[in-house]
Design a protein around this motif. Structure first.
Motif, PDB file in Angstrom:
ATOM      1  N   SER A 696       0.833  -1.208   0.000  1.00 50.29           N
ATOM      2  CA  SER A 696       0.000   0.000   0.000  1.00 50.29           C
ATOM      3  C   SER A 696       0.865   1.253   0.000  1.00 50.29           C
ATOM      4  N   MET A 697       2.009   1.207   0.698  1.00 50.93           N
ATOM      5  CA  MET A 697       2.914   2.355   0.691  1.00 50.93           C
ATOM      6  C   MET A 697       3.462   2.591  -0.715  1.00 50.93           C
ATOM      7  N   TRP A 698       3.958   1.527  -1.307  1.00 51.83           N
ATOM      8  CA  TRP A 698       4.642   1.655  -2.588  1.00 51.83           C
ATOM      9  C   TRP A 698       3.687   1.984  -3.728  1.00 51.83           C
ATOM     10  N   SER A 699       2.444   1.666  -3.589  1.00 58.42           N
ATOM     11  CA  SER A 699       1.499   1.959  -4.661  1.00 58.42           C
ATOM     12  C   SER A 699       0.843   3.328  -4.516  1.00 58.42           C
ATOM     13  N   ARG A 700       0.919   3.948  -3.325  1.00 56.39           N
ATOM     14  CA  ARG A 700       0.149   5.169  -3.095  1.00 56.39           C
ATOM     15  C   ARG A 700       0.990   6.381  -2.715  1.00 56.39           C
ATOM     16  N   ASP A 701       1.987   6.220  -1.881  1.00 56.60           N
ATOM     17  CA  ASP A 701       2.653   7.373  -1.271  1.00 56.60           C
ATOM     18  C   ASP A 701       3.515   8.148  -2.268  1.00 56.60           C
ATOM     19  N   GLU A 702       3.647   9.464  -2.017  1.00 50.86           N
ATOM     20  CA  GLU A 702       4.500  10.274  -2.886  1.00 50.86           C
ATOM     21  C   GLU A 702       5.954   9.838  -2.780  1.00 50.86           C
ATOM     22  N   PHE A 703       6.394   9.542  -1.580  1.00 50.71           N
ATOM     23  CA  PHE A 703       7.740   9.013  -1.376  1.00 50.71           C
ATOM     24  C   PHE A 703       7.653   7.764  -0.508  1.00 50.71           C
ATOM     25  N   VAL A 704       8.529   6.818  -0.785  1.00 53.63           N
ATOM     26  CA  VAL A 704       8.670   5.643   0.075  1.00 53.63           C
ATOM     27  C   VAL A 704      10.143   5.480   0.411  1.00 53.63           C
ATOM     28  N   LEU A 705      10.394   4.628   1.400  1.00 50.71           N
ATOM     29  CA  LEU A 705      11.763   4.393   1.848  1.00 50.71           C
ATOM     30  C   LEU A 705      12.202   3.011   1.378  1.00 50.71           C
ATOM     31  N   ASP A 706      13.312   2.968   0.652  1.00 50.96           N
ATOM     32  CA  ASP A 706      13.862   1.699   0.194  1.00 50.96           C
ATOM     33  C   ASP A 706      14.321   0.899   1.411  1.00 50.96           C
ATOM     34  N   PRO A 707      13.692  -0.251   1.679  1.00 50.50           N
ATOM     35  CA  PRO A 707      14.043  -0.996   2.894  1.00 50.50           C
ATOM     36  C   PRO A 707      15.439  -1.596   2.872  1.00 50.50           C
ATOM     37  N   THR A 708      16.073  -1.698   1.690  1.00 46.42           N
ATOM     38  CA  THR A 708      17.415  -2.292   1.652  1.00 46.42           C
ATOM     39  C   THR A 708      18.467  -1.345   2.205  1.00 46.42           C
ATOM     40  N   ARG A 709      18.089  -0.091   2.432  1.00 46.69           N
ATOM     41  CA  ARG A 709      18.999   0.872   3.061  1.00 46.69           C
ATOM     42  C   ARG A 709      18.550   1.104   4.488  1.00 46.69           C
ATOM     43  N   VAL A 710      19.413   0.787   5.411  1.00 43.18           N
ATOM     44  CA  VAL A 710      19.086   0.900   6.826  1.00 43.18           C
ATOM     45  C   VAL A 710      19.916   2.043   7.411  1.00 43.18           C
ATOM     46  N   THR A 711      19.257   3.168   7.669  1.00 47.76           N
ATOM     47  CA  THR A 711      19.932   4.324   8.260  1.00 47.76           C
ATOM     48  C   THR A 711      19.829   4.220   9.774  1.00 47.76           C
ATOM     49  N   LEU A 712      20.980   4.154  10.417  1.00 50.73           N
ATOM     50  CA  LEU A 712      21.039   3.978  11.864  1.00 50.73           C
ATOM     51  C   LEU A 712      21.479   5.281  12.511  1.00 50.73           C
ATOM     52  N   ALA A 713      20.629   5.844  13.351  1.00 56.33           N
ATOM     53  CA  ALA A 713      20.992   7.043  14.111  1.00 56.33           C
ATOM     54  C   ALA A 713      21.920   6.635  15.248  1.00 56.33           C
ATOM     55  N   VAL A 714      23.118   7.218  15.276  1.00 57.71           N
ATOM     56  CA  VAL A 714      24.137   6.817  16.261  1.00 57.71           C
ATOM     57  C   VAL A 714      24.484   7.956  17.216  1.00 57.71           C
ATOM     58  N   GLY A 715      23.717   9.050  17.151  1.00 51.46           N
ATOM     59  CA  GLY A 715      24.008  10.181  18.033  1.00 51.46           C
ATOM     60  C   GLY A 715      23.967   9.803  19.504  1.00 51.46           C
ATOM     61  N   GLY A 716      23.143   8.805  19.856  1.00 53.82           N
ATOM     62  CA  GLY A 716      23.028   8.380  21.245  1.00 53.82           C
ATOM     63  C   GLY A 716      24.289   7.747  21.805  1.00 53.82           C
ATOM     64  N   THR A 717      25.249   7.406  20.930  1.00 55.46           N
ATOM     65  CA  THR A 717      26.512   6.832  21.396  1.00 55.46           C
ATOM     66  C   THR A 717      27.531   7.910  21.768  1.00 55.46           C
ATOM     67  N   GLY A 718      27.254   9.146  21.367  1.00 58.86           N
ATOM     68  CA  GLY A 718      28.218  10.214  21.600  1.00 58.86           C
ATOM     69  C   GLY A 718      29.244  10.354  20.500  1.00 58.86           C
ATOM     70  N   TRP A 719      29.182   9.485  19.514  1.00 65.61           N
ATOM     71  CA  TRP A 719      30.084   9.576  18.370  1.00 65.61           C
ATOM     72  C   TRP A 719      29.339  10.144  17.166  1.00 65.61           C
ATOM     73  N   ASP A 720      30.000  11.009  16.413  1.00 63.30           N
ATOM     74  CA  ASP A 720      29.395  11.475  15.165  1.00 63.30           C
ATOM     75  C   ASP A 720      29.487  10.361  14.129  1.00 63.30           C
ATOM     76  N   GLY A 721      28.755  10.527  13.027  1.00 61.19           N
ATOM     77  CA  GLY A 721      28.675   9.464  12.029  1.00 61.19           C
ATOM     78  C   GLY A 721      30.016   9.080  11.451  1.00 61.19           C
ATOM     79  N   ASP A 722      30.868  10.070  11.136  1.00 63.93           N
ATOM     80  CA  ASP A 722      32.150   9.770  10.517  1.00 63.93           C
ATOM     81  C   ASP A 722      33.071   9.018  11.479  1.00 63.93           C
TER      82      ASP A 722
END
Length: 917
Positions: A696-722
């Motif tokens: 339903s998401m892929w057939s209707r929404d203006e934008f969808v998120l490709d599930p094969t890309r997993v973006t992990l927020a790591v700010g909670g570790t105290g380290w920046d992404g790089d």
């Protein structure tokens, strides 16, 4: 995914994203239960518990095994009888062999003896671990789905007669799977990735008797667009062929029918390769099945290259490395020959030496390989490139855009597009993507923004100069456009608009039904069909009447319908090497342009000649040819496994209490604003509700998120992404990634990702979280405060992402529309006297805030995020300067920290303004 939960219970079916994962784990669990029964028997508390578990597993697997040839439903029922009669020893042996063969892939290479009386001395190495030479000697295995509601004796007759046609000289080996109904056929081709051919016979029925939600969900994909229940009995066969082609276009279909040739001739049979008129010609069917698979298996250029490498040749041209002579005669570089082996040098030659085709003027195996790639990817024409998609982008832009043409460009697209605009002399209208300030990344360009730009140009009388819309699909971070809606609504405003979709990270999408509906070539083919339909013309005429005199705001809110005479002009550039099998820099250009032959072909050829090396790497071309073969034959399987791997990561992080303390997998709700999600679905998985329906998401929404890309927020570790990427993941654990933002890292699954790799990643994240826990437990009050401050800086206090400001008036033709002459600005900066350098200090900010105009003389591209925040000719805004001053990345391309920001002098801007006037 663990087979058992902490309480020793099996995970429920709702815990699984796909039926293939469920099947693999249930067979492993059945093996454990059977071995336990073999040791303990069926009596006693332990025995009864194991017996109940085994019976439950058989119940779950029974509907699943109907769709697979190995072990086959008859062998499966035999195992059930062994359990029923208490033959636990025989059961244990048989189940163990099946489970191991399914895991290793051994059933693809040889017959697996199931009886305990038959000795099986073969090892159970994973198929992927065998030497390539050993695997190449075997015959590829596949399965044939036969759709016919037959009795057991008739089924046996069909199966035996088809298998009897097999010969030792056959290039492939297959096993039949027989299902009764059209719905079962649709489930089968979406579930069983081994299926390469479908035989539709006249005895099929309509409805499936399977009642297992994880299987019946496959029908949702079809039923939302097709009224399967309305199909009449006489249409079952032809409609089965059509629907199979719609969801798995790479498959071969064969129709056996008793209808007349005249009736069949006018029907849509999808990609049906042969119609058999009510005859049991099993040999002809067998030969056609092999021929159909052989058609996809063929690799014209790779085969020609292999044959060339075997020929005795005397080398008298400018390539000492050809045939490996300069290496074999050397005393100092023998290690290179040992490392690469002889074949790569035997296959090294030049197009000018003869014997093989030319990439620049292909007439032989390269031309045939490109035509086969066009077929595989749904294009009308496909061209190979051996120096990456950056070059592909420049080729397409230069072939289509003339100096002064207006091009609407996604501002945060790959830098090659910006340089392409310089080379072509385009007047550029930059469009802003929606920002994700809290994660220091951009999403994608809203359709409203694209329509507004077009309508603005139309109002200014410049629509005739608008040539192209250029967008990135999908973005590096996985935001995917509703390609059909974008093209339809833009064509409603300008009916001959050209679209260039940068699909560098999306080549795999063609080979999954869910993804395919959002690919450039998939939508182009759909538009070609839909625009020819009478109802399209009627709908367009009705809307034109309704929108007479409508304001821009009304047009922006209305879903516009394209006119029936709109031209379908679509180009896609793909980095095959990024998401499919190819050597580095192997890319393709796919074209589906109704005006290519008449208008573009010659200019495209010239642009291709301009940017393509006269000495292309033949190994890259061969890898593109082989990569095409792979995706036509097993792309569906590999992409399915790729998605499953990514979904496993999502579920593991979301369900783990400790991981949730420091990490967060960003969901569609995090990366796509609610206004762009018509379905209302916020995530693929939620610990409280399980998996959500993706269709339903892929057939209707203006934008969808490709599930094969997993973006992990790591700010909670105290380290920046790089830092997290380099110091933790790569240096400490050997995990490689290539995309970060200030507080996120991106894990990209691909067709080579294994469940073991996923398990290792989760283990690493758990270990990191445990170490952080221990460190904070022992931390002093000041150390804790320091950690909290670092987290706060990464999570709460982030520099806002700046929008594109504007081109300076010196590089614009009027103020009513925003397009700018980027080429003039780029070459104006070649004269150092026209430029100055200014340090990024408070004085510079004060000058901007006083209204002074400062204009960038360079592309300024910080990594991350990796898009130009300034282009030549762009006015520097206070917001951009503030963002640059807050950046703490190590790379800012185009910026010299020892000198400062490169800008045009006032005299240079005045001189260019005088020339214009």
């Amino acid at each position: 995914m663990n087979l058992h939960s902490q309480k020793g219970k099996l995970p429920s079916i709702r815990d699984y994203y796909s039926a293939t994962q469920l099947r693999a784990d249930r067979w492993s669990a059945l093996r454990e239960a059977a071995e336990g029964l073999s040791r303990h028997g069926t009596e006693g508390r332990q025995g009864k518990k194991l017996l109940a578990t085994a019976e439950h597993l058989f119940d779950v697997l029974a509907p699943i095994e109907c769709y697979w040839a190995f072990p086959g439903i008859h062998a499966f029922e035999h195992l059930r009888r062994l359990l029923h009669h208490g033959h636990t020893g025989d059961l244990s042996v048989s189940v163990r062999r099946i489970a191991r063969a399914l895991t290793s892939g051994a059933y693809r290479r040889r017959s697996i003896p199931l009886s305990s009386e038959e000795i099986d001395n073969e090892d159970y190495e994973d198929e992927a671990s065998l030497a390539p030479e050993a695997r190449a000697l075997g015959r590829p295995y596949f399965e044939v789905l036969i759709v016919d509601d037959v009795s057991e004796p008739q089924e046996r007759f069909l199966r035996q007669n088809l298998l009897r046609m097999r010969r030792t000289e056959d290039p492939f080996i297959y096993e039949p799977v027989i299902v009764p109904s059209l719905e079962d056929a649709l489930i089968g081709v979406l579930f069983n990735y081994n299926v390469q051919a479908v035989v539709v016979r006249p005895g099929l029925t309509l409805k499936s008797k399977i009642d297992l939600p994880i299987l019946s969900q496959y029908l949702t994909r079809v039923s939302e667009e097709e009224d399967v229940d309305a199909i009449e009995p006489h249409e079952y066969g032809p409609e089965a062929c059509r629907l199979i082609a719609k969801i798995r276009p790479e498959l071969d279909a064969y129709l056996v029918t008793d209808r007349s040739a005249e009736d069949i001739a006018g029907l849509d049979l999808g990609r049906c390769r042969r119609v058999f008129y009510n005859q049991e010609d099993f040999l002809e069917l067998h030969l056609n099945i092999l021929r159909g698979v052989g058609r996809r298996y063929k690799t014209p250029f790779f085969t020609a290259l292999k044959e060339y490498s075997r020929q005795p040749t005397g080398v008298f041209h400018a390539m000492p490395i050809s045939r490996g002579k300069s290496i074999s005669r050397s005393h100092w570089i023998q290690d290179m020959g040992a490392f690469y082996g002889p074949n790569i040098f035997l296959a090294e030659t030049s197009a000018t030496s003869g014997g093989l085709d030319s990439l620049l003027e292909p007439r032989g195996p390269i031309k045939e390989a490109q035509d086969m790639a066009a077929r595989a990817f749904g294009a009308k024409h496909t061209f190979f490139a051996t120096n990456g998609t950056s070059t592909c982008n420049k080729i397409v832009v230069q072939s289509l855009v003339r100096p002064g043409d207006i091009v609407l460009v996604d501002r945060d697209c790959h830098k090659s597009h910006h340089y392409g605009m310089v080379l072509a002399g385009a007047s550029v209208v930059y469009m802003d993507s929606y920002p994700l300030h809290q994660y220091s990344m951009y999403g994608a360009v809203p359709l409203r923004e694209i329509k507004h730009a077009l309508l603005n140009l139309k109002a200014a009388g410049k629509l005739d100069r608008v040539r192209m819309v250029l967008l990135t699909n999908c973005t590096f971070d996985g935001v995917v456009y509703n390609v059909q809606r974008v093209m339809e609504e833009c064509l409603a405003i300008k009916k001959d608009l050209i679209f260039l979709w940068d699909e560098a990270w999306f080549a795999f999408a063609r080979f999954d039904p869910t993804y395919r509906q959002r690919t450039a070539m998939g939508v182009a083919n759909h538009l070609r069909e839909s625009l020819r339909k009478p109802e399209t013309a009627a709908t367009w005429e009705a809307q034109q009447e309704e929108l007479k005199g409508a304001s821009e705001e009304v047009l922006l809110k209305t879903r516009l319908v394209p006119p029936p005479d709109a031209r379908v002009r679509v180009y896609a550039t793909q980095s095959t090497h990024k998401t499919l099998t190819s050597l580095r820099q192997g890319s393709m250009i796919h074209i589906n342009d109704q005006d290519f032959k008449g208008e573009v072909e010659q200019s495209f050829h010239e642009a291709y000649m301009t940017h393509t090396s006269t000495s292309p790497n033949y190994q890259i071309i061969a890898s593109l040819d082989v990569g095409r073969r792979q995706v036509e034959l097993e792309g569906f399987e590999f992409v399915q496994r790729q998605i499953e791997s990514a979904m496993s990561i999502r579920r593991a992080v979301s369900d783990h209490t400790l991981l949730r303390k420091y990490f967060k997998v960003l969901t569609a709700g995090d990366m796509i604003a609610e206004e762009f999600r018509e379905s209302g679905v916020e995530a693929y998985y939620d610990p409280d509700h399980g998996w959500f329906d993706t269709w339903s998401m892929w057939s209707r929404d203006e934008f969808v998120l490709d599930p094969t890309r997993v973006t992990l927020a790591v700010g909670g570790t105290g380290w920046d992404g790089d830092t997290f990427k380099t110091k933790i993941l790569m240096d400490k654990y050997g995990i490689q990634i290539n995309k970060t933002s200030r507080n996120t890292v991106l894990f990209m699954t691909n067709i080579g990702t294994t469940r073991s790799s996923v398990a290792y990643l989760i283990e690493v994240l758990v270990e990191i979280a445990n170490e952080l826990d221990e460190k904070l437990d022992d931390a002093s009050k000041m150390e804790r405060r320091s950690f909290e401050n670092r987290v706060s800086a990464l999570v709460e206090h982030l520099p806002p992402l700046p929008d594109f400001s504007r081109f300076h008036d010196a590089f614009r033709a009027g103020k009513e529309t925003p397009e700018g002459d980027i080429r003039s600005a780029f070459f104006l900066a070649y004269d150092e006297d026209n430029c100055d350098y200014l340090p990024l200090d408070d004085k510079l900010m004060e000058r901007l805030e006083r209204g002074e105009e400062l204009v960038s003389a360079s592309f300024i591209i910080p990594y991350p995020p990796g898009f130009p925040i300034l282009v030549p000719g762009q006015a520097v805004s206070p917001e951009i300067l503030s963002f640059m001053r807050m950046l703490d990345v190590s790379e800012i391309h185009g910026y010299r920290s020892d000198l400062g920001l490169r800008v045009f002098t006032n005299d240079a801007l005045k001189s260019i303004s005088k020339k214009k006037s």
